[in-house]
Design a protein around this motif. Structure first.
Motif, PDB file in Angstrom:
ATOM      1  N   ARG A 169      34.209-120.475 -68.987  1.00 22.25           N
ATOM      2  CA  ARG A 169      34.367-121.224 -67.732  1.00 22.25           C
ATOM      3  C   ARG A 169      34.179-122.719 -67.966  1.00 22.25           C
ATOM      4  N   MET A 170      33.189-123.083 -68.768  1.00 22.82           N
ATOM      5  CA  MET A 170      32.957-124.492 -69.085  1.00 22.82           C
ATOM      6  C   MET A 170      34.173-125.122 -69.765  1.00 22.82           C
ATOM      7  N   ASN A 171      34.801-124.345 -70.668  1.00 23.71           N
ATOM      8  CA  ASN A 171      35.898-124.864 -71.483  1.00 23.71           C
ATOM      9  C   ASN A 171      37.257-124.783 -70.803  1.00 23.71           C
ATOM     10  N   GLY A 172      37.309-124.200 -69.628  1.00 21.69           N
ATOM     11  CA  GLY A 172      38.590-124.004 -68.956  1.00 21.69           C
ATOM     12  C   GLY A 172      39.362-125.306 -68.765  1.00 21.69           C
ATOM     13  N   VAL A 173      40.674-125.190 -68.764  1.00 19.05           N
ATOM     14  CA  VAL A 173      41.544-126.369 -68.659  1.00 19.05           C
ATOM     15  C   VAL A 173      41.230-127.181 -67.413  1.00 19.05           C
ATOM     16  N   GLY A 211      29.420-134.106 -73.691  1.00 15.45           N
ATOM     17  CA  GLY A 211      28.228-134.892 -73.440  1.00 15.45           C
ATOM     18  C   GLY A 211      27.893-135.837 -74.579  1.00 15.45           C
ATOM     19  N   PRO A 212      26.762-136.522 -74.498  1.00 16.87           N
ATOM     20  CA  PRO A 212      26.347-137.477 -75.531  1.00 16.87           C
ATOM     21  C   PRO A 212      26.173-136.854 -76.914  1.00 16.87           C
ATOM     22  N   TRP A 213      26.028-135.528 -76.995  1.00 22.18           N
ATOM     23  CA  TRP A 213      25.931-134.840 -78.282  1.00 22.18           C
ATOM     24  C   TRP A 213      27.074-135.247 -79.204  1.00 22.18           C
ATOM     25  N   TYR A 214      28.245-135.505 -78.617  1.00 18.92           N
ATOM     26  CA  TYR A 214      29.441-135.805 -79.414  1.00 18.92           C
ATOM     27  C   TYR A 214      29.453-137.236 -79.948  1.00 18.92           C
ATOM     28  N   ASP A 215      28.489-138.048 -79.546  1.00 19.89           N
ATOM     29  CA  ASP A 215      28.458-139.429 -80.040  1.00 19.89           C
ATOM     30  C   ASP A 215      28.372-139.473 -81.563  1.00 19.89           C
ATOM     31  N   VAL A 239      27.049-131.039 -67.230  1.00 21.66           N
ATOM     32  CA  VAL A 239      27.223-130.361 -65.944  1.00 21.66           C
ATOM     33  C   VAL A 239      27.780-131.374 -64.940  1.00 21.66           C
ATOM     34  N   PRO A 240      28.829-131.002 -64.184  1.00 20.29           N
ATOM     35  CA  PRO A 240      29.439-131.947 -63.245  1.00 20.29           C
ATOM     36  C   PRO A 240      28.456-132.418 -62.174  1.00 20.29           C
ATOM     37  N   THR A 270      22.970-132.447 -66.440  1.00 22.22           N
ATOM     38  CA  THR A 270      22.305-131.614 -67.442  1.00 22.22           C
ATOM     39  C   THR A 270      23.274-131.332 -68.589  1.00 22.22           C
ATOM     40  N   GLN A 271      22.745-131.290 -69.803  1.00 21.79           N
ATOM     41  CA  GLN A 271      23.565-130.971 -70.968  1.00 21.79           C
ATOM     42  C   GLN A 271      23.491-129.463 -71.237  1.00 21.79           C
ATOM     43  N   LEU A 272      24.641-128.794 -71.171  1.00 22.17           N
ATOM     44  CA  LEU A 272      24.700-127.343 -71.347  1.00 22.17           C
ATOM     45  C   LEU A 272      25.485-127.020 -72.615  1.00 22.17           C
ATOM     46  N   GLY A 273      24.812-126.412 -73.584  1.00 20.73           N
ATOM     47  CA  GLY A 273      25.450-126.032 -74.841  1.00 20.73           C
ATOM     48  C   GLY A 273      25.435-124.529 -75.031  1.00 20.73           C
ATOM     49  N   SER A 274      25.823-124.096 -76.230  1.00 24.04           N
ATOM     50  CA  SER A 274      25.928-122.657 -76.486  1.00 24.04           C
ATOM     51  C   SER A 274      25.258-122.298 -77.801  1.00 24.04           C
TER      52      SER A 274
END
Length: 498
Positions: A86-90, A97-101, A370-371, A386-390
């Motif tokens: 659901r998070m990754n849906g188009v 999030g900032p993790w990707y910095d 999170v939106p 909030t930062q939601l990861g897996s």
């Protein structure tokens, strides 16, 4: 009031402010269970990365605290594949999030692996044709060429006999293979690792040191941003470097310059496709670099682990080799094997799926934001921002999805599961390549590499472990570092000569 008193009051105010902020930060997600220290700092995640066991630690935390766990003051992890889809849906309102910095490799500038928002979708659209093979018709021939060079390397230097022992570090050679494949596909010019049989530019050595640090910094985004700031940017790889990732940047810059010259011709490779679809002179080489770094490492990881698990599971090794032999005898396997033929080998496909599942090659948390309106996950509300990861290990080692033996390498599970169970297993395992708007663009190339590599190797050779008690050295800091995977290679005598 004395100066000392004023200083005391100032320090007290600062301390009170810090304490209040820490309590407020903790309280915001206090309803999400997790290790106690995670409510106040991101040190727990960074420590697990530095210890080389972050995926395992996240699974242990999920097993202890539940499906949704807190791993930082504003960071939460889920083990629910339906939430991830659901998070990754188009049309999902979630964004990176900032993790990707920390994934900004070229002077702190964004690429397809770090860019956010609407421009990610535009950039992905421009690049999709190159990765799918629609504009690079020679992809299969390219992979065949480098599988052939891998075989030639083995024949020339690493065949053992009853009289001669020539051990081969399969971990190293697998990365040489994937580096040559992706550089040839990207730039119509292989870097030449297999021919040299050497770590050119010390790339493997230096990236093994650099990438774990990069992924560790991802857990504390403020550190990543600090390193990418003008003050510290000089520490990052540069195209003028003589070794490592920077040396690659220099090579790619020169290739792109030739493509922009007055006599330049467009070539049917990935770089040519990028440029034809509107990537700028600055974006094209950056994306080429990302292909080399991300594409070579993740594919090499899977190739290494599949062979490692096959060697540790003789019944699977023998069954796969038998399927290949039977295909050759029946005339359904060409030389070299075609990708379509390999896809029709049921046990090979089960082995590949199981290898990807048991050791997901990209095992980071991949936090999304999170939106603004917040979201409810497993009955718990997460405020916007909030930062939601897996947790990759929790998802791909789920006993509910894959059975009580989910921790074990058992390819047969893909051949014996009833249709409903198989559908759930497949949709969950496919998350190894992520999904929706963040699905891995390199998936078709990676699967082709796996299909061809194992057929061509096992039809010709027998492999055995040199050090069964410690077959390889492995650790994980968001990506797998596999070293010292020494094997003995002997020619098979029961199949036709090649």
């Amino acid at each position: 009031m004395t100066a000392l008193g004023a200083i005391f009051i100032l320090l007290s105010a600062i301390t009170s402010g810090l304490v209040f902020n820490a309590i407020r930060q903790w309280y915001r997600l206090s309803h999400i269970p997790g290790p106690f220290s995670t409510g106040f700092s991101q040190i727990w995640m960074a420590r697990q990365a530095l210890l080389g066991r972050q995926p395992m630690a996240l699974k242990e935390a999920n097993d202890k605290y539940g499906s949704l766990i807190r791993v930082g003051p504003n960071d939460v992890i889920t083990d629910d594949p339906s939430v991830l889809r659901r998070m990754n849906g188009v049309r999902s309102a979630y964004d990176r999030g900032p993790w990707y910095d920390s994934m900004r490799f070229d002077g702190g500038k964004d690429s397809i692996v770090s860019v956010r928002g609407a421009y990610h979708d535009k950039l992905r659209y421009k690049m999709a044709g190159a990765y799918s093979g629609k504009e690079s018709e020679a992809i299969e021939a390219n992979v065949d060429l480098h599988v052939s060079k891998f075989i030639q390397l083995i024949e020339n230097k690493y065949i053992s006999t009853s009289d001669v022992f020539r051990p081969m570090d399969f971990a190293q050679k697998a990365q040489y293979f994937t580096l040559d494949v992706i550089s040839d596909l990207a730039f119509s010019h292989a870097f030449g690792y297999l021919e040299a049989d050497d770590d050119l530019y010390d790339y493997v050595k230096l990236t093994r040191a650099y990438i774990p640090v990069m992924v560790t910094f991802a857990n504390i985004p403020s550190l990543a941003r600090m390193i990418q700031s003008p003050i510290f940017r000089g520490l990052l790889p540069k195209s003028t470097d003589k070794l490592g990732f920077g040396a690659f940047m220099g090579i790619v810059t020169k290739v792109v310059a030739k493509r922009l010259g007055p006599l330049a011709e467009s070539k049917p490779d990935m770089l040519g496709s990028f440029m034809r679809h509107g990537l700028t002179d600055e974006e094209a080489p950056r994306e080429g670099l990302v292909q080399v770094l991300a594409g070579s490492d993740s594919s090499a990881t899977t190739i290494r682990y599949i062979l490692l698990y096959l060697l540790a599971t003789p019944t699977a090794y023998n069954r796969l080799q038998r399927e290949i032999d039977e295909g050759i005898a029946a005339g359904t396997i060409s030389s070299p094997v075609r990708n379509t033929e390999a896809r029709d080998l049921p046990y090979l496909q089960a082995v590949i799926r199981e290898g990807l599942r048991i050791r997901p090659p990209a095992s980071g948390a991949f936090f999304k934001t999170v939106p603004p309106g917040g979201d409810t996950i497993n009955g718990k509300f997460l405020p916007g921002g909030t930062q939601l990861g897996s947790s990759s290990f929790s998802i791909h080692h789920s006993k509910r999805v894959f059975g009580e033996d989910a921790e074990s390498f058992i390819p047969e599970r893909w051949l014996t599961a009833e249709p409903g169970r198989l559908a759930e297993m497949t949709s969950t395992a496919d998350l190894v390549f992520h999904s929706g708007k963040w699905q891995c663009l390199g998936k078709p190339v990676a699967l082709m590499e796996f299909n061809k590599m194992f057929v061509e190797l096992l039809r010709r050779y027998n492999f055995s472990l040199v050090n069964p008690e410690k077959p390889a050295t492995t650790k994980n800091a968001g990506i797998w570092v596999v070293e010292d995977f020494w094997v003995r290679v002997t020619r098979r005598e029961t199949v036709e000569s090649h």
